[in-house]
Design a protein around this motif. Structure first.
Motif, PDB file in Angstrom:
ATOM      1  N   THR A  16       0.883  -1.119  -0.099  1.00 49.84           N
ATOM      2  CA  THR A  16       0.057  -0.080   0.036  1.00 49.84           C
ATOM      3  C   THR A  16       0.906   1.160   0.126  1.00 49.84           C
ATOM      4  O   THR A  16       2.069   1.312   0.285  1.00 49.84           O
ATOM      5  CB  THR A  16      -0.796   0.089   1.004  1.00 49.84           C
ATOM      6  OG1 THR A  16      -0.006   0.424   2.305  1.00 49.84           O
ATOM      7  CG2 THR A  16      -1.664  -1.313   1.446  1.00 49.84           C
ATOM      8  N   LEU A  17       0.408   2.564  -0.511  1.00 47.81           N
ATOM      9  CA  LEU A  17       1.159   3.734  -0.208  1.00 47.81           C
ATOM     10  C   LEU A  17       1.760   3.752   1.103  1.00 47.81           C
ATOM     11  O   LEU A  17       2.869   4.144   1.239  1.00 47.81           O
ATOM     12  CB  LEU A  17       0.278   4.819  -0.581  1.00 47.81           C
ATOM     13  CG  LEU A  17       1.017   6.107  -0.639  1.00 47.81           C
ATOM     14  CD1 LEU A  17       2.069   6.166  -1.681  1.00 47.81           C
ATOM     15  CD2 LEU A  17       0.054   7.343  -0.879  1.00 47.81           C
ATOM     16  N   GLU A  18       1.176   3.584   2.298  1.00 45.83           N
ATOM     17  CA  GLU A  18       1.397   3.830   3.558  1.00 45.83           C
ATOM     18  C   GLU A  18       2.741   2.840   4.064  1.00 45.83           C
ATOM     19  O   GLU A  18       3.575   3.346   4.543  1.00 45.83           O
ATOM     20  CB  GLU A  18       0.424   3.953   4.601  1.00 45.83           C
ATOM     21  CG  GLU A  18      -0.553   4.971   4.784  1.00 45.83           C
ATOM     22  CD  GLU A  18       0.251   6.228   4.869  1.00 45.83           C
ATOM     23  OE1 GLU A  18       1.246   6.311   5.739  1.00 45.83           O
ATOM     24  OE2 GLU A  18       0.006   7.333   4.297  1.00 45.83           O
ATOM     25  N   GLN A  19       2.488   1.668   3.347  1.00 50.39           N
ATOM     26  CA  GLN A  19       3.518   0.660   3.679  1.00 50.39           C
ATOM     27  C   GLN A  19       5.109   1.049   2.845  1.00 50.39           C
ATOM     28  O   GLN A  19       6.032   0.860   3.248  1.00 50.39           O
ATOM     29  CB  GLN A  19       3.188  -0.858   3.144  1.00 50.39           C
ATOM     30  CG  GLN A  19       2.253  -1.254   3.945  1.00 50.39           C
ATOM     31  CD  GLN A  19       1.703  -2.645   3.396  1.00 50.39           C
ATOM     32  OE1 GLN A  19       1.537  -2.759   2.256  1.00 50.39           O
ATOM     33  NE2 GLN A  19       0.989  -3.684   4.160  1.00 50.39           N
ATOM     34  N   ALA A  20       4.509   1.524   1.454  1.00 52.43           N
ATOM     35  CA  ALA A  20       5.879   1.824   0.866  1.00 52.43           C
ATOM     36  C   ALA A  20       6.773   3.215   1.324  1.00 52.43           C
ATOM     37  O   ALA A  20       7.785   3.051   1.503  1.00 52.43           O
ATOM     38  CB  ALA A  20       5.418   2.277  -0.585  1.00 52.43           C
ATOM     39  N   LEU A  21       5.870   4.125   1.945  1.00 53.19           N
ATOM     40  CA  LEU A  21       6.427   5.234   2.575  1.00 53.19           C
ATOM     41  C   LEU A  21       6.936   4.876   3.829  1.00 53.19           C
ATOM     42  O   LEU A  21       7.842   5.585   4.153  1.00 53.19           O
ATOM     43  CB  LEU A  21       5.249   6.349   2.745  1.00 53.19           C
ATOM     44  CG  LEU A  21       4.891   6.907   1.295  1.00 53.19           C
ATOM     45  CD1 LEU A  21       3.712   7.857   1.811  1.00 53.19           C
ATOM     46  CD2 LEU A  21       5.838   7.469   0.416  1.00 53.19           C
ATOM     47  N   ALA A  22       6.539   3.690   4.663  1.00 50.47           N
ATOM     48  CA  ALA A  22       7.137   3.770   5.663  1.00 50.47           C
ATOM     49  C   ALA A  22       8.388   2.671   5.594  1.00 50.47           C
ATOM     50  O   ALA A  22       9.000   2.190   6.697  1.00 50.47           O
ATOM     51  CB  ALA A  22       6.124   3.194   6.526  1.00 50.47           C
ATOM     52  N   SER A  23       8.855   2.010   4.612  1.00 44.64           N
ATOM     53  CA  SER A  23       9.612   1.004   4.434  1.00 44.64           C
ATOM     54  C   SER A  23      11.222   1.373   4.728  1.00 44.64           C
ATOM     55  O   SER A  23      11.430   2.688   4.476  1.00 44.64           O
ATOM     56  CB  SER A  23       9.558   0.198   2.943  1.00 44.64           C
ATOM     57  OG  SER A  23      10.174   1.287   2.191  1.00 44.64           O
ATOM     58  N   ALA A  24      11.810   0.570   5.189  1.00 40.20           N
ATOM     59  CA  ALA A  24      13.365   0.940   5.344  1.00 40.20           C
ATOM     60  C   ALA A  24      14.110   1.186   4.088  1.00 40.20           C
ATOM     61  O   ALA A  24      14.534   2.274   4.046  1.00 40.20           O
ATOM     62  CB  ALA A  24      14.019  -0.394   6.076  1.00 40.20           C
ATOM     63  N   HIS A  25      13.760   0.617   2.915  1.00 37.22           N
ATOM     64  CA  HIS A  25      14.317   1.001   1.780  1.00 37.22           C
ATOM     65  C   HIS A  25      14.008   2.157   1.383  1.00 37.22           C
ATOM     66  O   HIS A  25      14.840   3.214   0.702  1.00 37.22           O
ATOM     67  CB  HIS A  25      13.871   0.257   0.620  1.00 37.22           C
ATOM     68  CG  HIS A  25      14.371   0.459  -0.821  1.00 37.22           C
ATOM     69  ND1 HIS A  25      15.681   0.033  -1.098  1.00 37.22           N
ATOM     70  CD2 HIS A  25      13.925   1.042  -1.753  1.00 37.22           C
ATOM     71  CE1 HIS A  25      16.037   0.633  -2.331  1.00 37.22           C
ATOM     72  NE2 HIS A  25      14.728   1.147  -2.765  1.00 37.22           N
ATOM     73  N   THR A  26      12.758   2.966   1.518  1.00 39.05           N
ATOM     74  CA  THR A  26      12.433   4.410   1.086  1.00 39.05           C
ATOM     75  C   THR A  26      13.246   5.155   2.245  1.00 39.05           C
ATOM     76  O   THR A  26      13.481   6.209   1.563  1.00 39.05           O
ATOM     77  CB  THR A  26      10.744   4.551   1.316  1.00 39.05           C
ATOM     78  OG1 THR A  26       9.967   3.326   0.402  1.00 39.05           O
ATOM     79  CG2 THR A  26      10.453   5.551   0.842  1.00 39.05           C
ATOM     80  N   ALA A  27      13.040   5.022   3.196  1.00 38.61           N
ATOM     81  CA  ALA A  27      13.992   5.730   4.209  1.00 38.61           C
ATOM     82  C   ALA A  27      15.401   5.779   4.023  1.00 38.61           C
ATOM     83  O   ALA A  27      16.091   6.904   3.870  1.00 38.61           O
ATOM     84  CB  ALA A  27      13.853   5.268   5.801  1.00 38.61           C
ATOM     85  N   ALA A  28      16.128   4.755   3.536  1.00 38.43           N
ATOM     86  CA  ALA A  28      17.557   4.689   3.230  1.00 38.43           C
ATOM     87  C   ALA A  28      17.664   5.651   1.803  1.00 38.43           C
ATOM     88  O   ALA A  28      18.806   6.249   1.532  1.00 38.43           O
ATOM     89  CB  ALA A  28      18.002   3.140   3.026  1.00 38.43           C
ATOM     90  N   ARG A  29      16.579   5.744   1.004  1.00 37.07           N
ATOM     91  CA  ARG A  29      16.926   6.397  -0.320  1.00 37.07           C
ATOM     92  C   ARG A  29      16.374   7.895   0.115  1.00 37.07           C
ATOM     93  O   ARG A  29      16.762   8.839  -1.091  1.00 37.07           O
ATOM     94  CB  ARG A  29      15.940   5.808  -1.340  1.00 37.07           C
ATOM     95  CG  ARG A  29      16.483   4.355  -1.758  1.00 37.07           C
ATOM     96  CD  ARG A  29      17.611   4.263  -2.963  1.00 37.07           C
ATOM     97  NE  ARG A  29      16.971   4.857  -4.110  1.00 37.07           N
ATOM     98  CZ  ARG A  29      17.788   5.707  -4.835  1.00 37.07           C
ATOM     99  NH1 ARG A  29      18.806   5.834  -4.609  1.00 37.07           N
ATOM    100  NH2 ARG A  29      17.166   6.430  -5.920  1.00 37.07           N
TER     101      ARG A  29
END
Length: 77
Positions: A16-29
């Motif tokens: 989901t959008l919220e899952q994608a925005l909260a992921s470790a990969h998203t944060a690292a990038r």
């Protein structure tokens, strides 16, 4: 997914959008920026294009009507 994989089909789950925005990969990038916008903090999507050594800068969006004079070529009625 297991059934597809067993058939040799490459497949992956969809977040989901919220899952994608909260992921470790998203944060690292650095793909989610928190920007101060007139006393409130808004969450914005970061730039997917990364240039080594370049500092990323995020700014709030323009206020409603802030650039109206530019939209009509400076010929406001």
């Amino acid at each position: 997914m297991r059934r597809l994989s067993a058939l040799g089909v490459v497949a992956a789950g969809v977040e989901t959008l919220e899952q994608a925005l909260a992921s470790a990969h998203t944060a690292a990038r650095n793909m989610v920026a928190h920007v101060d916008c007139g006393g409130a903090t808004i969450r914005m999507v970061g730039n997917p294009i990364k240039v080594m050594g370049a500092k990323e800068h995020f700014a709030p969006p323009p206020l409603l009507g802030e650039h109206d004079d530019l939209a009509d070529g400076g010929h406001a009625a």
